[in-house]
Design a protein around this motif. Structure first.
Motif, short mmCIF file in Angstrom:
data_model
loop_
_atom_site.label_atom_id
_atom_site.label_comp_id
_atom_site.label_asym_id
_atom_site.label_seq_id
_atom_site.Cartn_x
_atom_site.Cartn_y
_atom_site.Cartn_z
N PHE A 10 -2.13 3.59 -7.11
CA PHE A 10 -0.57 3.83 -6.74
C PHE A 10 -0.09 5.25 -6.89
N GLY A 61 -3.19 -1.20 -4.77
CA GLY A 61 -2.45 0.06 -5.38
C GLY A 61 -1.99 1.05 -4.35
N VAL A 118 0.82 -0.43 -1.85
CA VAL A 118 2.11 -0.48 -2.08
C VAL A 118 2.85 0.94 -2.04
N PRO A 161 1.56 -4.81 -12.76
CA PRO A 161 1.72 -3.45 -12.91
C PRO A 161 3.27 -3.10 -13.09
N LEU A 204 4.24 5.91 -14.46
CA LEU A 204 4.43 5.33 -13.16
C LEU A 204 5.82 4.84 -13.08
N TYR A 236 9.75 -2.16 -8.01
CA TYR A 236 10.16 -2.33 -6.80
C TYR A 236 10.86 -3.67 -6.54
N ILE A 237 10.38 -4.56 -7.32
CA ILE A 237 11.47 -5.97 -7.33
C ILE A 237 12.66 -5.61 -7.74
N PHE A 269 4.72 -0.66 -11.46
CA PHE A 269 5.53 -0.56 -10.06
C PHE A 269 5.76 -1.83 -9.48
N PHE A 270 5.06 -2.88 -9.76
CA PHE A 270 5.48 -4.13 -9.28
C PHE A 270 7.05 -4.32 -9.66
N LEU A 329 5.41 -5.70 -1.20
CA LEU A 329 5.22 -6.19 -2.60
C LEU A 329 4.13 -7.02 -2.84
N ALA A 347 -5.13 0.35 -10.55
CA ALA A 347 -3.98 -0.17 -9.67
C ALA A 347 -3.08 1.05 -9.91
N ALA A 380 5.85 1.65 0.82
CA ALA A 380 7.25 1.54 -0.11
C ALA A 380 8.44 1.87 0.57
N ALA A 395 1.03 -5.89 -4.49
CA ALA A 395 1.40 -5.53 -5.91
C ALA A 395 1.52 -7.03 -6.62
#
Lengths: 318, 354
Positions: B293, B306, B309, A146, A259, A152-153, A148-149, B324, B289, B313, B327
Motif C-alpha cells: 500500500f 495492497g 488500493v 488493514p 499507514l 478508506y471506509i 487503510f481499509f 475497497l 499488504a 484511491a 482491501a
C-alpha cells in the motif's frame, strides 16, 4: 521501598541497553549498503570525483565507529544531521511533524483507552453469552482489517457520502483547538477502531483469567454481592494486566500511525518516513526509525515498570 | 409506510414472540434488540436504512448457511478421524475454511478464471463496469476483476512464502536452542529480543530503504522480522518436551541432536505450531499488504491487493466502492484464517474458560 527502586532501575537499565543496541542496528544497517551512501545517492552515472566529494562532505572517510558515536551524540541533543535530498536540517523537518504525530496518537488513545477497558470488562462479565460471541467476531474482524481499509471506509461514508468530516487532515497554524479535533477526527477514529479491538480482547482475557482464581470464588461463596466482587476483589489485582494492556497497545499505535497518516495525508512523522524511504534519504529514515523504536521501547518499559509497581509479588522476588 | 416497512416489523415482532414463547432467551434478546434498534434507525434513516439492515441480515444468514453446508460437506468427504474433529468446529471456523478454500481455488486457477491478463490494457482509465468488465477498469484501463483474481495468487503466494521462511528459520532456531541450550540459546534469545523491540513496519521500512524493493528482499526481510515470534514459541513448547523422560532415554540410546528434533520433539509440539503458523500468516500478510500500500511492496505491473488500493484511491472521493474490494479481500482472508486458528487453539490447548 529500596527493593522497588532497585527493581525499577534494573528494568530501566535493561531498557537503555536495548535502546543502545537498536541504535547500533539502525546505524550500521545503512553500512550494509553495497558500496556506501555516497554511491547509492549519486547513482551509477556519478564520476569518481563527485562521489569522493560527497564522501568528504558526509564524513564517510572517517571510520564507522567514530561516525556512530558522533551520530548518537547528535541524536541525544536532537541533531540528526542534514537531509541528503533537500539539504535541510533533519531536526527541523522532524520536530513539527513529531508533535503532530504525538497529537494524533494521544487523541486516539484518550478516546480508545476508557472505552475499550469498560467494554472489555463488560464482555468478560458476560462471557459465553451471545453478546460476547458477537463482540468476539466484531473485534476479530476489526483487528484483521488493514488500517487503510478501515480508513478508506470511514472516508467513503463519513466524508465523501455525508460530508460530516474532512477526508484530508491538512493542518494549519491558525486553527482553533475544536477545529483541529474536527479535522483530525477520521484518522484518530481509524486508530481507535483498531486499538480498541486489541485492547478489548486483551482486557477480556486478563479479567477472565482473574475471575477464575480461587479467592474470587471464595468471595462469591461467602456471599459478597457481584459488584463488590469486581470492585473490591478483582479490580485491585486487575490493574497490573490492564496497565500492561494499555502500554502495549499504545506501542501498537506507533506502527498503526504510519499507514493512517499516509491514508489521510496527515503531516506527521510516519508520512515523512515513507517519503524518505522512497527517496532513500537515509539520515531522515534513521532519525524516524530511532524515534519510533525509542517510543516503542519506552512504552514497553512503562508496561513492565507499571506491572512491577502494582504487583506486590513482583516487588518481593524470592 | 410502505409494504416493505410493515412486513419488516411484522416479521421481526413475530419472530421475537416465537422465540419468547419457545423460551429461547438469547434468540429473543437478539431479535427484540434488533427490533428496537430498527425503530430508531427507521425514524432517523427511513426505509433505506431498514433495507440496509435487511441486506446485512440476509448476507449474514447466507454466510452462515454456506458455512454450515460446507462443514457438512467436509464431514462427508473426509475419513472418520478428521470428520470427528470437524464436527466440533463452530460455524465461524467452517466459514473460515470455506473462504480459504475459495481463495486457494482463485489463486491456483487464476489464469483460467480471469477473463484478461493482469497487465493487459483493455479500455480507457477508470472505465465504468460493463458486460466484459465486471468491476470496471483501473487507473490504466486494466480489468479490475482479473487483477483481483491474479492478486490472490501474488499477494497470498508472497505472504505464504515469507511465512514459510520465517517459520523455518524460527522453528529451527527454537528447536536447536531448546535441545542444545547454553550460549546458543542465550545468544538467539537476546537476538530475538532486539528484533522484537523495533516496531515491525518501521523495521521493514528501514531495511527496504537500504536494500531496495525487490521480491527476494521483501521475503527475507519480512521473514527475519517475524521469525523471533516463532522462535520464542517453539523454544517454549520444545523446552517443555525436552525435559521429558523419553528424551532422556533417547539421549542415553546415543541418538544425535537431529534425530531428537525430528523424531521426538517435533511430533510432540505440532499442534501449537500449526496454530502459530496461521497467526503468523495473518501478521505477515497484513505487513506485506501495508508495504504494498505504501508503494514499497510488490512492484507494478504485477497485480497486488495492497498497491491496487493505493492506485485506485482517487475513485473513493467520487463515492465509488470498487477500490475497497482488494482491501476487503485482504481483510476477509485474515478474518477467515483467524477464525480457523481460534478454533484450533481452543481445541489444542483444551482451553476451557470458566
Amino acid at each position: 521501598m529500596g527493593d522497588i527502586l532497585r527493581l525499577v532501575f534494573k528494568r530501566l537499565g535493561l531498557g537503555v541497553i536495548t535502546l543502545l543496541v537498536v541504535s547500533i542496528l539502525i546505524f550500521f544497517a545503512v553500512e550494509l549498503l553495497p558500496g556506501d551512501i555516497a554511491e547509492a545517492v549519486l547513482g551509477q552515472g556519478a564520476t569518481p570525483e563527485t562521489v569522493a566529494a560527497l564522501r568528504t562532505k558526509l564524513g564517510l572517510d572517517q571510520p564507522a565507529i567514530f561516525r556512530y558515536v558522533q551520530w548518537l551524540g547528535g541524536a541525544l541533543t536532537g541533531d540528526f544531521g542534514v537531509s541528503l535530498v533537500s539539504g535541510e536540517r533533519v531536526s527541523s523537518a522532524i520536530s513539527g511533524r513529531f508533535i503532530n504525530t504525538l497529537f494524533l496518537a494521544t487523541y486516539a488513545a484518550v478516546i480508545a483507552v476508557p472505552i475499550s477497558i469498560i467494554l472489555g470488562v463488560i464482555v468478560a462479565l458476560l462471557r459465553n453469552t451471545l453478546f460476547d460471541r458477537v463482540a468476539n467476531v466484531v473485534t476479530l474482524t476489526s483487528i484483521s482489517s488493514p488500517e487503510f481499509f478501515l480508513g478508506y471506509i470511514l472516508i467513503l461514508y463519513l466524508a465523501v457520502k455525508t460530508n460530516y468530516f474532512p477526508a484530508i487532515a491538512s493542518l494549519s497554524a491558525d486553527m482553533t483547538f475544536g477545529e483541529l479535533l474536527h479535522r483530525t477526527f477520521l484518522p484518530a477514529l481509524t486508530l481507535v477502531l483498531v486499538v480498541t479491538a486489541h485492547m478489548m480482547r486483551m482486557t477480556r482475557a486478563a479479567i477472565i483469567n482473574l475471575l477464575a482464581s480461587p479467592y474470587i470464588e471464595m468471595a462469591r461463596l461467602k456471599g459478597v454481592p457481584p459488584w463488590k466482587v469486581i470492585v473490591k476483589h478483582a479490580l485491585p489485582n486487575a490493574w497490573a494486566p490492564i496497565i500492561n494492556v494499555v502500554a502495549l497497545n499504545l506501542a501498537y499505535l506507533i506502527t498503526g500511525v504510519v499507514l493512517v497518516e499516509v491514508v489521510f495525508v496527515y503531516p506527521g512523522i510516519g508520512q515523512l518516513l515513507v517519503d524518505a524511504v522512497a527517496k532513500r534519504d537515509f539520515p531522515i529514515v534513521q532519525a524516524c526509525c530511532l524515534i519510533f523504536a525509542a517510543t516503542f521501547i519506552l512504552l514497553n518499559l512503562a508496561a513492565d515498570v507499571g506491572a512491577i509497581l502494582t504487583n506486590p509479588r513482583l516487588r518481593h522476588p524470592k | 409506510m410502505s409494504t416493505f416497512v410493515i412486513g419488516y416489523y411484522a416479521l421481526l415482532i413475530g419472530a421475537s414472540c416465537l422465540a419468547a414463547y419457545f423460551k429461547r432467551r438469547e434468540m429473543f434478546l437478539l431479535i427484540f434488540s434488533l427490533t428496537l434498534v430498527s425503530f430508531v434507525t427507521g425514524i432517523v434513516g427511513g426505509a433505506p436504512a431498514l433495507r440496509l439492515i435487511t441486506t446485512c441480515a440476509g448476507l449474514l444468514a447466507l454466510a452462515a448457511g454456506t458455512s454450515y453446508a460446507f462443514r457438512e460437506f467436509l464431514i462427508l468427504i473426509t475419513p472418520e478421524g478428521v470428520a470427528k474433529e470437524l464436527r466440533t468446529a463452530p460455524l465461524t471456523a467452517a466459514f473460515g475454511m470455506f473462504v480459504i478454500f475459495t481463495y486457494a481455488i482463485a489463486g491456483i486457477f487464476a489464469p483460467i478464471i480471469a477473463p484478461f491478463g493482469e497487465a493487459q490494457v483493455i479500455s480507457s482509465a477508470f472505465a465504468p463496469p460493463d458486460e466484459t468488465m465486471l468491476l470496471g477498469a483501473d487507473q490504466l484501463g486494466r480489468d479490475m476483476f482479473s487483477r483481483i483474481i491474479f492478486g490472490a495468487r501474488n499477494s497470498v503466494g508472497l505472504a505464504l512464502l515469507a511465512t514459510g521462511l520465517a517459520f523455518f528459520m524460527g522453528a529451527l532456531a527454537g528447536l536447536l536452542a531448546a535441545t542444545k541450550g547454553g550460549w546458543f540459546d542465550q545468544f538467539m534469545g537476546r537476538f530475538a529480543d532486539v528484533i522484537m523491540s523495533v516496531p515491525s513496519l518501521v523495521f521493514a521500512l528501514l531495511m527496504l530503504s537500504i536494500f531496495g524493493t525487490n521480491l527476494t528482499v521483501i521475503v527475507i526481510v519480512v521473514a527475519v522480522i517475524y521469525s523471533p515470534r516463532v522462535f520464542r514459541l517453539t523454544r517454549a513448547v520444545a523446552g517443555n518436551v525436552v525435559v521429558m523422560d523419553f528424551i532422556e532415554a533417547a539421549k542415553l540410546r546415543g541418538e544425535g541432536t537431529w534425530y531428537l528434533i525430528r523424531r521426538e520433539i517435533l511430533p510432540n509440539s505440532t499442534a501449537p505450531l500449526i496454530a502459530e503458523f496461521g497467526l503468523e500468516f495473518c501478521f505477515v500478510f497484513l505487513l506485506i499488504a501495508g508495504l504494498s500500500f505504501l508503494g514499497l511492496g510488490i512492484q507494478p505491473p504485477t497485480a497486488d491487493w495492497g498497491s491496487m488500493v493505493r492506485e485506485n484511491a482517487t475513485l473513493i472521493s467520487f463515492g465509488e466502492l470498487t477500490p475497497l474490494i482488494p482491501a476487503a479481500a485482504i481483510a476477509l482472508l485474515t478474518v477467515a484464517v483467524n477464525f480457523v486458528v481460534d478454533w484450533m487453539l481452543f481445541r489444542s490447548s483444551g482451553l476451557k474458560e470458566v
